[in-house]
Design a protein around this motif. Structure first.
Motif, PDB file in Angstrom:
ATOM      1  N   LYS A 204       0.670  -1.163  -0.113  1.00 55.01           N
ATOM      2  CA  LYS A 204       0.020   0.045  -0.050  1.00 55.01           C
ATOM      3  C   LYS A 204       0.859   1.325  -0.043  1.00 55.01           C
ATOM      4  N   LEU A 224       5.183  -5.046   2.662  1.00 48.44           N
ATOM      5  CA  LEU A 224       4.277  -4.582   3.567  1.00 48.44           C
ATOM      6  C   LEU A 224       3.967  -5.653   4.516  1.00 48.44           C
ATOM      7  N   GLU A 226       1.632  -6.305   7.946  1.00 51.26           N
ATOM      8  CA  GLU A 226       0.861  -5.948   8.970  1.00 51.26           C
ATOM      9  C   GLU A 226       0.406  -6.752   9.950  1.00 51.26           C
ATOM     10  N   GLY A 227       0.140  -6.116  11.235  1.00 52.45           N
ATOM     11  CA  GLY A 227      -0.272  -6.789  12.324  1.00 52.45           C
ATOM     12  C   GLY A 227       0.933  -7.598  12.875  1.00 52.45           C
ATOM     13  N   ASP A 273       3.903   2.895   9.951  1.00 56.15           N
ATOM     14  CA  ASP A 273       2.875   3.777  10.593  1.00 56.15           C
ATOM     15  C   ASP A 273       3.650   5.372  10.745  1.00 56.15           C
ATOM     16  N   GLN A 332       3.468  -2.271  14.958  1.00 56.19           N
ATOM     17  CA  GLN A 332       2.455  -3.009  14.555  1.00 56.19           C
ATOM     18  C   GLN A 332       2.819  -3.678  12.928  1.00 56.19           C
ATOM     19  N   ASN A 333       3.145  -2.695  12.473  1.00 55.99           N
ATOM     20  CA  ASN A 333       3.294  -2.431  10.766  1.00 55.99           C
ATOM     21  C   ASN A 333       4.819  -2.296  10.108  1.00 55.99           C
ATOM     22  N   GLY A 389       1.677 -11.610  11.255  1.00 57.16           N
ATOM     23  CA  GLY A 389       1.626 -10.472  10.458  1.00 57.16           C
ATOM     24  C   GLY A 389       1.257 -11.144   9.123  1.00 57.16           C
ATOM     25  N   SER A 392       2.488  -8.597   2.266  1.00 55.91           N
ATOM     26  CA  SER A 392       2.064  -8.098   1.090  1.00 55.91           C
ATOM     27  C   SER A 392       2.835  -8.539  -0.113  1.00 55.91           C
TER      28      SER A 392
END
Length: 802
Positions: A204, A224, A226-227, A273, A332-333, A389, A392
Motif C-alpha cells: 500500500k 508491507l 501488517e499486524g 505507521d 505493529q506494521n 502478520g 503483502s
C-alpha cells in the motif's frame, strides 16, 4: 566475517571435521583469523581460595580477605558473609563482572575505608539457588586443583572469524563461504528452502526512485507486513546474533541482521505507521539533516542517496536508517526494504559523514543485485513465523536492469599462466559449482559471471578462480637457475636503481610517497598537463594523480622545515602522470634542496643553495650513469614552476628535441603560496624514459679520469660577445679546437657595464692545457693560445678583451 560451524552447515552438507573445514577455508583463499569460543559475561567468575581473613577495623560484620585467584595473584576483598574464613574455596568476581541475579556491574570501591577489588559471591547472586546467607562454599575434592579457572562452563560454539579481502564481497555472507567450500570438494551446497508465502494484500505504500544524474539506488524492493507482534528473539536467533559479536535487540531487527550475514543481503525495516504517505528514493539537498539510529544528527551534502517520505529524510540508503521511522517493541506494521545501492555512492557518502556500518561495508564492496526478492522472501518468512502478520505482494522498483556479465575464456590460458594442466571437465565443474553459467565451444568457454561476483571482469580472474579451488599446491616450485647468465633485471630497471644510489650518494634522503597528491599543490606544478582527478580518493587532500614529482616533495620538505630542520635534501623516483589512460605516465627522479651549504662550518663560509648546485648534481648523475658529459647541451628553457632567470634544461646532444633533465630555483611565487620558510629552494628532475641507451653496462662503469705525468698550464681569456650569446656555445667552440691538449674550461666571470658596449658582455674563462706525451714549451702554449683566440673570433664574432 564471523559465523559458527553449525550455521555454515545450514548451507553446506558435509562430513568434514571442524579442523578440516578451517584448513580448506585457508586453501581457497579465505584467511581464518581465529576459531575460538566467544567470550561470555560469566567468564569473569573464577574459582578462588581465601588465604587469610581478618576483622575489618571499622566494621564488626565485615572481614578483609586475601583471596588467591590463581597464577600467583592475590587480591583484597571486603566481605560481609559469616562463613568467609581462611582456606575456604569460593567464587570470586573481579571488577567489571556483571552479577547474574541483579545485573550489577562491579567496580573497585572503598568499603569503610578499605579498598575492595571485586566480591565473593553467594549461590543466590550466581542464580544457583536461593541460598544467600553466606558465600558459595565449594568442595575441596572437586575444586582444590581449579583455583583461577572459570567457575561456569562456556557452552557456546566456537566462532570462525574470516578476514575477507575487498574483492570477495560474496563471502561476507555464510552462503558464499559454503559455496566456495562446496566447489573445493568439502561438501555439497544445499538448496535454499523457503516456504511459499501467502501474499494477501498489495503493497500500500507507494515507492518511487527519482532518476537523478548521480542516483545511487537502482533497485528498491519492498513489502508491507501488517499486524506484527515485535518481541524478544527466539534462542536460536539470539545465539546467531551473539556469535557475530552483537547483542540481540528485537526479533524484527535481529532477523534483518541475520539475513544480512546469512545471505550477504542487507535489509532494513521501517515502522510503516511512521512513514508520511510514500517512500521517495532521491538525492539529498545540501543542508538537509536527520537523526540516525546511532543517535547522531547528520548534516547532508548534495547528491547523497537518501530514503525519504513527504516529511523529509528517513535514512541514508545502504548505510544507516533514521530514528524517525525506526521499529520499536510496540511496532505493529513494518515496511521491509531490500535494495541495491551503487558502491561509489555508498563509499563517497559514508566517507564524507564518517559512518561505518555492516550494511555500508557490504554495499561499498558490491552486493548481488539479483538477490532483492530472495532477501525479501527469507526475511518476510521469518518475521511471519516469529512475529506473525500479513505479508503483502513484493514491490520492486527499478531504474536499471543488472544483466550478468559475459567472458570468453580460452581453456589453454589456464596452463599457460599456472604451469599445470586441469582437464576440461574439471574446469567446467569448478566454474559451475562457483555459480558460473558455462557453455563450451571447442577450446573456448562462454561464461556468464555470477551476479554476486563483481570482481570477475576478465579471463585472468577466471584462472585465479580455478587455481584457488584446484589448489595452489599444484603449481610446480622451480628453484632459481644456478650460474645463470641472463641478468635478472633489464637495463631500464638497472638504470632505475643506479640513479637511486647515485642521487643518494650526493647527500639526498629518499622519500617514498603516494602517486596521488593534493590538487591545490599539483596545480602549481602541472604545467600544461591535464589534471587527473581520482573518483574515489582515500582522503580529500589526495584527490589527483600527480603531474610532477615536486608536488609531494615540496609538501614533505615544508613539513620538515616546520618541524625545525634547516638544510634539507630530498629525492624521489617514481611515476608522474600525463593522462589517465594506462601507460600514459613517465618515470622521473626528482630532487629538491633547501637552506645553506656549509652552515656553521669553521673551515668554509656558508652560502645559500643555488642553481649551480643543482646543475652540478644533475650533470654528475648523468655522467655517472655513463652518458658523455662533453656532448651535453644546456638551454635556459624550462617549465614555468622554475625561476625564469635561474634555470636550465639538459640535452644529451645539441640536436636532441627533448631535454632529459631540468634544474633550477623553484619559482618564488610557488614558495610564497606554499608558505615555505627557507633561505633557498632549488631542484632538478631527470626523465628516465628520455634517456637513450648508452650501450654501457652500468656494472662496468669505471672512472674515465685520465692523468698526465707532464706539467699543466692554465691560461685566462676574456671575450666580449653579444649579450644573447650563450656561454655553453663558447665552451663548445674552445673544447673542439684540440681535445688532446685542452683538458678543462671553467667560466669564472661574466661582466656587463663600464667599458663594455651596451649590447655586449664579457665572458672570462680559465683553460687548462696539458699534454699526455710531453712537457709543453712556451712556443706550444703560444700556438694554442693564438688558435683559441682566432677560432673563437671566427666562429662567434667575439673579440678578445684587452
Amino acid at each position: 566475517m564471523k559465523f559458527t560451524i553449525s550455521w555454515l552447515k545450514e548451507h553446506l552438507d558435509t562430513k568434514k571435521k571442524d579442523k578440516e573445514l578451517i584448513e580448506k577455508l585457508t586453501d581457497v583463499g579465505l584467511e581464518v583469523e581465529s576459531f575460538n569460543k566467544i567470550s561470555s559475561d560469566l567468564d569473569s567468575f573464577k574459582v578462588a581460595k581465601i588465604v587469610n581473613a581478618e576483622q575489618h577495623p571499622n566494621a564488626d560484620r565485615l572481614r578483609i580477605c586475601d583471596v588467591d585467584i590463581g597464577e600467583q595473584n592475590t587480591v583484597k576483598v571486603v566481605c560481609g558473609a559469616p562463613n568467609a574464613k581462611k582456606d575456604l574455596l569460593t567464587v570470586y568476581a573481579g571488577p567489571g563482572s556483571i552479577i547474574p541475579k541483579n545485573n550489577m556491574k562491579l567496580s573497585i570501591s572503598k568499603i569503610r575505608g578499605v579498598t575492595s577489588y571485586g566480591m565473593l559471591c553467594s549461590e543466590s547472586e550466581l542464580n544457583l539457588s536461593e541460598e544467600s546467607e553466606g558465600i558459595t562454599d565449594l568442595k575441596p575434592d572437586n575444586y582444590s586443583d581449579k583455583i583461577g579457572k572459570n567457575f561456569f562452563k562456556n557452552n557456546t560454539e566456537k566462532v570462525v572469524d574470516l578476514s575477507i579481502t575487498p574483492n570477495r564481497p560474496d563471502c561476507l555472507g555464510v552462503r558464499g563461504v559454503a559455496r566456495d567450500l562446496a566447489a573445493a570438494g568439502a561438501g555439497k551446497l544445499k538448496k535454499i528452502s523457503l516456504k511459499n508465502i501467502k501474499k494477501n494484500t498489495s503493497q500500500k505504500i507507494k515507492v518511487s526512485i527519482i532518476k537523478d544524474k548521480n542516483q545511487g539506488c537502482t533497485v528498491f524492493g519492498s513489502c508491507l507486513i501488517e499486524g506484527v507482534t515485535n518481541k524478544e528473539s527466539p534462542q536460536w536467533l539470539k545465539e546467531k546474533i551473539l556469535s557475530l559479536g552483537q547483542k540481540p535487540i528485537s526479533a524484527i531487527v535481529d532477523i534483518t541482521n541475520y539475513v544480512m550475514f546469512d545471505l550477504n543481503r542487507p535489509m532494513h525495516a521501517y515502522d510503516a505507521d511512521k512513514i508520511d504517505k510514500e517512500i521517495i528514493v532521491r538525492n539529498s539537498k545540501k543542508g538537509e539533516t536527520f537523526e540516525a539510529l546511532d543517535n547522531k544528527e547528520y548534516k547532508l551534502d548534495d547528491d547523497m542517496c537518501v530514503i525519504s517520505d513527504k516529511s523529509g529524510v528517513l535514512g541514508l540508503g545502504g548505510i544507516i536508517g533514521g530514528t524517525r521511522s525506526g521499529t520499536e517493541i510496540n511496532t505493529q506494521n513494518i515496511l521491509l526494504e531490500s535494495a541495491y545501492f551503487l558502491s561509489r555512492s555508498i563509499r563517497k557518502t559514508s566517507k564524507l559523514l564518517n559512518i561505518d556500518t555492516d550494511a555500508k561495508f557490504r554495499f561499498e564492496r558490491g552486493i548481488d543485485p539479483q538477490s532483492i526478492e530472495l532477501g525479501l522472501r527469507k526475511a518476510a518468512q521469518l518475521i511471519s513465523e516469529i512475529c506473525g502478520g500479513k505479508i503483502s505482494k513484493f514491490d520492486v522498483q527499478k531504474i536499471d536492469n543488472h544483466e550478468k556479465n559475459k567472458i570468453k575464456f580460452n581453456i589453454s590460458l589456464f596452463e599457460k599462466i599456472t604451469g599445470f594442466k586441469v582437464k576440461d571437465y574439471e574446469i567446467i565443474k569448478i566454474l559451475t559449482d562457483l555459480g558460473f553459467e558455462v557453455s563450451k565451444k571447442k577450446l573456448e568457454l562462454d561464461l556468464k559471471i555470477p551476479s554476486w561476483r563483481p570482481d570477475i571482469t576478465q579471463p585472468i580472474d577466471v584462472v585465479e578462480e580455478i587455481v584457488r579451488i584446484k589448489g595452489y599446491e599444484n603449481i610446480e616450485t622451480l628453484n632459481p637457475e644456478k650460474n645463470r647468465i641472463k641478468d635478472t633485471l633489464n637495463k631500464q630497471q638497472k638504470l632505475f636503481h643506479f640513479l637511486q644510489r647515485s642521487v643518494a650518494s650526493k647527500g639526498y634522503f629518499e622519500t617514498v610517497t603516494w602517486s596521488f597528491t593534493d590538487s591545490k599543490i599539483n596545480n602549481l606544478f602541472k604545467e600544461n598537463l591535464k589534471e587527473i582527478k581520482i573518483v574515489n580518493p582515500i582522503s580529500s587532500d589526495l584527490d589527483v594523480l600527480r603531474n610532477s614529482i615536486f608536488s609531494n616533495l615540496t609538501f614533505y620538505l615544508k613539513k620538515n622545515l616546520d618541524r625545525g630542520f634547516k638544510d634539507i635534501s630530498l629525492f624521489e623516483i617514481g611515476p608522474i602522470f600525463i593522462d589517465k589512460k594506462p601507460g600514459e605516465q613517465l618515470t622521473v627522479i626528482g630532487a629538491i634542496k633547501s637552506g645553506k651549504i656549509a652552515r656553521l662550518n669553521w673551515n668554509e663560509k656558508d652560502r645559500v643553495v643555488d642553481v649551480f648546485d643543482m646543475k652540478k648534481d644533475v650533470v654528475q648523475t648523468l655522467v655517472e650513469a655513463g652518458y658523455n658529459g662533453q656532448s651535453f647541451f644546456i638551454r635556459d628553457k624550462s617549465p614555468s614552476y622554475y625561476h625564469p632567470g635561474k634555470v636550465g634544461s639538459v640535452y644529451l646532444d645539441k640536436d636532441d628535441i627533448e631535454p632529459v633533465a631540468y634544474f633550477g630555483e623553484i619559482h618564488p611565487n610557488i614558495i610564497k603560496k606554499l608558505d615555505i620558510k627557507t633561505e633557498g629552494l632549488v631542484g632538478f628532475e631527470i626523465y628516465l624514459d628520455r634517456l637513450k641507451d648508452n650501450k654501457i653496462k652500468l656494472k662496468d662503469l669505471k672512472s674515465n679520469f685520465e692523468y698526465s705525468d707532464y706539467q699543466k698550464s692554465e691560461r685566462d681569456f676574456a671575450f666580449v660577445v653579444d649579450k644573447n650569446f650563450k656561454a655553453q656555445d663558447l665552451i663548445e667552440i674552445i673544447s673542439s679546437i684540440d681535445k688532446n691538449l685542452i683538458r678543462s674550461i671553467k667560466i669564472f666571470d661574466i661582466y656587463e657595464g663600464e667599458n663594455i658596449p651596451q649590447d655586449k658582455k664579457s665572458i672570462a674563462l680559465n683553460i687548462t692545457i696539458q699534454s699526455s706525451e710531453k712537457t709543453l714549451e712556451e712556443s706550444d702554449l703560444e700556438k694554442i693560445n693564438k688558435l683559441i683566440i682566432s677560432t673563437v673570433e671566427t666562429k662567434s664574432g667575439a673579440k678578445i678583451r684587452s
